[in-house]
Design an enzyme around this catalytic site. Structure first.
Site, PDB file in Angstrom:
ATOM      1  CB  SER A  53      -0.852   0.006   1.267  1.00 44.09           C
ATOM      2  OG  SER A  53      -1.703   1.147   1.395  1.00 44.09           O
ATOM      3  CE1 TYR A 101      -4.319  -1.588   5.319  1.00 44.73           C
ATOM      4  CE2 TYR A 101      -3.455   0.528   4.843  1.00 44.73           C
ATOM      5  CZ  TYR A 101      -3.850  -0.711   4.251  1.00 44.73           C
ATOM      6  OH  TYR A 101      -3.955  -0.699   2.943  1.00 44.73           O
ATOM      7  CE  LYS A 145      -2.016  -4.020   3.259  1.00 38.26           C
ATOM      8  NZ  LYS A 145      -2.077  -5.128   2.609  1.00 38.26           N
TER       9      LYS A 145
END
Length: 274
Positions: free
Chosen positions: A166, A179, A183
């Site tokens: 991401s 998160y 990633k």
């Protein structure tokens, strides 16, 4: 100067979902495993791969068998899709995906680690359960899938693994520490895998989407002020579409990318540079 209305803003910044014209005929008849394929980007991947003649084993906690049935009904001439309920945090479930690919199609050429979750919380308030679940799905799930794929590919002449990273791996946003860091781990794991697996003719790359038109971003797209703020950090000043992320995936699977490994391809409208 006339103010931009919400409708005008939506018309000038909406995602471009027009079909892709790229074609890689060498991929017809190949076999791919796609995790997180029960909805969203993963369902688009499974659909578009099948549309181009690639057989797919689709895995997800929810919806994969139903998505597979829908794709098979929609695409009369193309690849076939098999859907399995899959928990990517369980190594044995990846073995089941591989077993289905071998039983149904004779093996696996491509493995797409797409499953992921997107939690949010202020850093000091991240609960242990959120941290654990985020890393289990977004990091462990990628490791387990790639391990299963690599063992099979190593014994069968090679293959290609694509991980979903991401833009969040390199671009920090508040309330997304779990998160973002997960990633970032996927991004670095991709390099580790590429180095270790290259001698077995296994290529490993990642895709790093930015602001893409999915269920996860719907709330932003429905709020003109939030949409304008979000797009102020996107040089192309529009939302991306899942088909544009698929375009990067399709290329990475093809022979045109045969000398590319360890790469992370951003599909973010340039947002990682702001």
């Amino acid at each position: 100067m006339t103010a931009t209305t919400p409708n005008e803003l939506a018309n000038t910044t909406r995602a471009d979902a027009s079909p892709l014209s790229a074609s890689y005929p060498e991929l017809v008849g190949k076999v791919a495993v796609v995790t997180g394929a029960g909805r969203g980007m993963g369902a688009v991947f499974a659909t578009e791969l099948a549309r181009r003649g690639i057989n797919v084993v689709a895995g997800d906690l929810d919806g994969a068998p139903e998505v597979a049935d829908q794709i098979n009904e929609e695409i009369a001439e193309g690849g076939r899709v098999v859907g399995l309920r899959t928990d990517v945090t369980e190594p044995g479930d990846h073995d089941r995906l591989l077993g289905a690919a071998v039983d149904e199609f004779g093996g696996v050429d491509f493995w797409i680690n797409n499953a992921g979750i997107f939690p949010q919380a202020e850093f000091t308030e991240i609960p242990p359960a959120q941290l654990t679940s985020t890393y289990q799905v977004n990091v462990n799930g990628v490791v387990y899938g790639a391990q299963t794929a690599a063992r099979h590919m190593r014994a069968h002449g090679g293959g290609t693994i694509v991980n979903m990273a991401s833009v969040a791996a390199v671009r920090v946003r508040a309330t997304r520490a779990a998160y973002n860091s997960s990633k970032a781990a996927v991004r670095h794991l991709t390099s580790c895998m590429a180095v270790e697996l290259g001698s077995h003719n296994i290529r490993v790359n990642a895709i790093a989407p930015g602001f893409v038109d999915t269920e996860m971003t719907r709330w932003v797209r429905e709020d003109p002020a939030a949409l304008d703020r979000a797009l102020s950090t996107v040089p192309l000043h529009r939302v991306g579409s899942p088909i544009e992320v698929f375009g990067a995936l399709y290329f990475l699977l093809s022979d045109s990318a045969r000398y590319i490994t360890g790469a992370v391809i951003p599909v973010d409208g340039g947002s990682q540079h702001i």
